[in-house]
Design a protein around this motif. Structure first.
Motif, PDB file in Angstrom:
ATOM      1  N   GLN A  34      42.693  49.121  55.809  1.00 29.36           N
ATOM      2  CA  GLN A  34      43.312  50.360  56.122  1.00 29.36           C
ATOM      3  C   GLN A  34      42.593  51.099  57.468  1.00 29.36           C
ATOM      4  N   CYS A 167      50.962  48.900  48.966  1.00 27.76           N
ATOM      5  CA  CYS A 167      51.020  49.979  49.351  1.00 27.76           C
ATOM      6  C   CYS A 167      51.799  51.075  48.681  1.00 27.76           C
ATOM      7  N   SER A 187      47.921  48.251  57.154  1.00 21.94           N
ATOM      8  CA  SER A 187      47.546  47.079  56.703  1.00 21.94           C
ATOM      9  C   SER A 187      48.084  45.834  57.449  1.00 21.94           C
TER      10      SER A 187
END
Length: 276
Positions: A34, A167, A187
């Motif tokens: 992230q 996610c 990501s």
């Protein structure tokens, strides 16, 4: 404001800075694959930014930071990276550290090397503090288990579906569409070699946590499917006097899913730590 500092080995670390200058600082450390963009609800919060200087770091290999080939499995490297951010944010004064997910492990790396030097307090938010097989402070949930090892692959046909599912599994409550897409895009932007390198560690933090001598708040979503709630319970049980805030109906993004509640808790805790 975007700026940068130099971490271990000359690696350039990108920073997002918000809030008033010459105030006490809160350093925000994001999770695996992230970036500091994840902290957008905090960096834009008028209550927090009116009282504090918020500094979100992009960890090495992530976001706007350099992507070195080595160093991802060395606690001292992470410790020196975070030390550079703390020096920038606090200018010699203690800061409040907030670690989400893998960011909690980075904070324990700092504590392992530097102790609580220049640390006023710590917030572990949906965080791991250990990593490795059978490490209770690193226990993950089904969303992460199901994503591995495909999420580490350099084959897009394997990695993209795995990261998309991961996610999607981060939140229990609805998340703003653009932010959800930003998390996925972040990501995918982290090189597969970096995503994999962060897992090649075996770290026991029991002694670090037991020796922690600054006030600590452990926040965890009860419905977290990425980092199991038991990881937060383990950290809280090891840290003398740790406070806990378990958030029902909330997943791995408590600072997004329940931003108002999270920011209120953070502002209250920071106010206590920086009271004059």
């Amino acid at each position: 404001m975007l700026t940068e500092v130099i971490g271990a080995g000359g690696v350039r670390l990108g920073l997002r800075v918000a809030g008033a200058a010459n105030t006490s600082a809160i350093v925000l450390v994001h999770g695996w694959a992230q970036s500091s963009l994840a902290w957008s609800p905090q960096l834009a919060d008028p209550g927090l930014t009116a009282r504090y200087r918020l500094v979100g770091v992009d960890l090495r290999g992530h976001g706007g930071s350099d992507v070195p080939a080595l160093g991802y499995d060395e606690p001292r490297v992470w410790a020196e990276d975070l030390a550079a951010v703390i020096d920038f944010a606090g200018a010699g004064a203690p800061v409040l550290l907030v670690g989400w997910s893998y960011g909690g492990l980075v904070i324990t790396d700092y504590l392992r090397v530097h102790g609580t030097t220049n640390v006023a307090g710590i917030v572990f938010a949906g965080a791991i503090t250990e990593i490795g097989r059978d490490r209770p402070g690193g226990r993950v949930g089904p969303a992460m288990r199901n994503a591995l090892p495909a999420a580490l692959s350099d084959d897009p046909a394997e990695a993209v579906p795995a990261l998309t599912a991961l996610c999607a599994g981060m939140s229990s409550r609805p998340v703003d569409g653009p932010l959800a897409q930003s998390l996925l895009g972040t990501s995918l932007s982290v090189p597969p070699a970096v995503r994999a390198a962060l897992f090649r560690r075996d770290v026991d933090s029991s002694a670090v946590l037991a020796g922690l001598d600054v006030p600590t708040l452990v926040i965890h979503g009860v419905q977290d499917q990425v980092v199991d709630l038991s990881a937060g319970e383990y950290a809280a049980g090891k840290i003398a006097g740790a406070r806990t805030r378990w958030m029902p109906g909330t997943g791995h993004l408590p600072f997004v899913e329940a931003a108002a509640e999270f920011n209120s808790a953070l502002e209250q805790f920071a106010g206590e730590r920086f009271a004059h």
